[in-house]
Design a protein around this motif. Sequence first.
Motif, PDB file in Angstrom:
ATOM      1  N   PRO A   1       2.608  -8.398  78.059  1.00  0.00           N
ATOM      2  CA  PRO A   1       2.931  -7.645  79.273  1.00  0.00           C
ATOM      3  C   PRO A   1       3.511  -6.269  78.999  1.00  0.00           C
ATOM      4  O   PRO A   1       4.111  -6.012  77.949  1.00  0.00           O
ATOM      5  N   ARG A   2       3.340  -5.401  79.968  1.00  0.00           N
ATOM      6  CA  ARG A   2       3.982  -4.086  79.939  1.00  0.00           C
ATOM      7  C   ARG A   2       5.497  -4.277  79.831  1.00  0.00           C
ATOM      8  O   ARG A   2       6.097  -5.044  80.575  1.00  0.00           O
ATOM      9  N   LEU A   3       6.098  -3.591  78.850  1.00  0.00           N
ATOM     10  CA  LEU A   3       7.542  -3.676  78.614  1.00  0.00           C
ATOM     11  C   LEU A   3       7.999  -5.135  78.500  1.00  0.00           C
ATOM     12  O   LEU A   3       9.026  -5.533  79.047  1.00  0.00           O
ATOM     13  N   GLY A   4       7.204  -5.918  77.785  1.00  0.00           N
ATOM     14  CA  GLY A   4       7.530  -7.327  77.635  1.00  0.00           C
ATOM     15  C   GLY A   4       7.009  -7.881  76.324  1.00  0.00           C
ATOM     16  O   GLY A   4       6.681  -7.136  75.397  1.00  0.00           O
ATOM     17  N   TRP A   5       6.895  -9.192  76.257  1.00  0.00           N
ATOM     18  CA  TRP A   5       6.530  -9.862  75.007  1.00  0.00           C
ATOM     19  C   TRP A   5       5.683 -11.096  75.308  1.00  0.00           C
ATOM     20  O   TRP A   5       5.630 -11.575  76.438  1.00  0.00           O
ATOM     21  N   ALA A   6       5.020 -11.584  74.265  1.00  0.00           N
ATOM     22  CA  ALA A   6       4.264 -12.836  74.356  1.00  0.00           C
ATOM     23  C   ALA A   6       4.351 -13.543  73.009  1.00  0.00           C
ATOM     24  O   ALA A   6       4.343 -12.898  71.951  1.00  0.00           O
ATOM     25  N   ALA A   7       4.442 -14.881  73.054  1.00  0.00           N
ATOM     26  CA  ALA A   7       4.548 -15.688  71.841  1.00  0.00           C
ATOM     27  C   ALA A   7       3.324 -16.590  71.712  1.00  0.00           C
ATOM     28  O   ALA A   7       2.923 -17.240  72.680  1.00  0.00           O
ATOM     29  N   ILE A   8       2.739 -16.617  70.521  1.00  0.00           N
ATOM     30  CA  ILE A   8       1.570 -17.455  70.260  1.00  0.00           C
ATOM     31  C   ILE A   8       1.798 -18.265  68.980  1.00  0.00           C
ATOM     32  O   ILE A   8       2.618 -17.896  68.134  1.00  0.00           O
ATOM     33  N   ARG A   9       1.061 -19.372  68.855  1.00  0.00           N
ATOM     34  CA  ARG A   9       0.986 -20.112  67.597  1.00  0.00           C
ATOM     35  C   ARG A   9      -0.461 -20.510  67.346  1.00  0.00           C
ATOM     36  O   ARG A   9      -1.205 -20.780  68.290  1.00  0.00           O
ATOM     37  N   PHE A  10      -0.827 -20.543  66.072  1.00  0.00           N
ATOM     38  CA  PHE A  10      -2.164 -21.011  65.704  1.00  0.00           C
ATOM     39  C   PHE A  10      -2.117 -21.671  64.340  1.00  0.00           C
ATOM     40  O   PHE A  10      -1.170 -21.486  63.564  1.00  0.00           O
ATOM     41  N   VAL A  11      -3.149 -22.456  64.069  1.00  0.00           N
ATOM     42  CA  VAL A  11      -3.317 -23.098  62.775  1.00  0.00           C
ATOM     43  C   VAL A  11      -4.354 -22.303  61.994  1.00  0.00           C
ATOM     44  O   VAL A  11      -5.487 -22.121  62.448  1.00  0.00           O
TER      45      VAL A  11
END
Length: 494
Positions: free
Chosen positions: A432-442
């Motif tokens: 997001p604009r002025l924000g964050w995102a968290a992901i996980r993968f193998v």
Amino acid sequence: MITQCPIQPNTTFTYRFNVTGQEGTLWWHAHVSILRATLHGIIIIRPKSGSYPFEKPHMDVPVIIGEWWQRDLMKVDKNFSNGGHFSDNPAGATINGKLGDLYNCSGFVEDNFVLNVEQGKTYMLRLVNAVLFSEYYFKVAGHKFTVVGADANYVKPYTTDVIAVAPGETIDVLMVADAPPCRYYMVALANQPPAPDPQIPVFMSRGVVQYKNAPIDVGNNCTKEALMPEMPNQHDTMVSFYFHGNLSGMAGHPLLAQIKGHIDEHLFIALGKGSICKGNKPSCKRGGSGEAIEVAYMNNVSFHLPEKMSILEARQYAKTNGAFMGVQDLPSRPPRSFNFTDPALIPVVPGGKLEELEATRKATTMRRFAHNAVVEVVFQSTATMQSDSNPMHLHGHDFFVLAQGHGNYNPARDVSGYNLVDPALKNTVQVPRLGWAAIRFVADNPGAWFMHCHFEFHIAMGMATVFEVANGPTVDETLPPPPSDLPKCTNVKE
């Protein structure tokens, strides 16, 4: 070049791949310069059994949102590689290659894409955002959608009247033709952050949903003109935040148990813009002085694309020669912490708050992961030179989107909000604009995989890196050698 050098003029190259475990919509595109503006297409993967986890639609309808360019795309790419020219914009937006009736480039009103529908039938709209620069909002007047898929993975169905689709993303929605039999506009509208971010023209295209036997004159509750939906404000990026926040995956994915356990690698990647001195000088004036070139970065390193050999070839070459092109490790964190989302960092002015943070370096960066490692990446959008969102795309893998938020990521606060029950599985996450995102993968697919922002000016300016995944213990988990007809690099700089 990451996986290969470009296919040369008057030559061919055949791609062979499988789509095991994927159902839905993908797309292909050129990855040389910004030629994907016109070199792209859709890939539809239907269930082998013919059975969907929802009512089978009457018809598939590709809806590719694109751009109409009247500029030399190679020059546009060069301009952005040398600091960016925000006057380098397309002439218009398109739906399935049609500009629509908002444009009259040829002196006549342009044709609309027309979707003919029958009352009561269900249509699968397969949306692809193939544009270079903008996320788009999509609506059809008088109709709602049931979102059922994203990036060739099913999602838990939910109902909405607006779709937000970022560059690189695909979204699958069901639309029931249940409105009065008239004509309705489908509209794609580009969004953008508000000033003081640099502003570009408003881009919008219209198609038409036309019911069979719809009257062409006034009457029967139909108007003479197609009905127009009420679109979001182009500066309202919260529409995108809520849309993407509503995406959740199907329960029971076999990798879910693994990503809930031990995390082998943690990366915190700040996404932003800075500058390097012209002529490789060690120091220069910044703050828009003209002595520096704007670049985009991950953790303050702007990616330098190899020119003599693709990274995938170099990976194979290194197995025998022990050399690997002088590639550097991508830092696990930015070199310094600051208030990443401070709007005072947007203006590029002498003596501004940004100036002390501008200095950036260029390098070919990579992170190496053991086969089957569980990787967590937190992307942090920043306000450096602009406050835009960042559609981050990983080649070769899908990942689970665990959470998103506004402001600066705080693990003490935000990890507890991770969705580890039914996270959406995607290959592109809209940070997001002025924000964050968290992901996980193998990391279970050996090779050298590009990780980059799908805004093309960000790629050209260096917001990219490479994730290298090691071979596994079996032949099926080992990357084969390059094919004999793999394109070779020509006319490279010495």
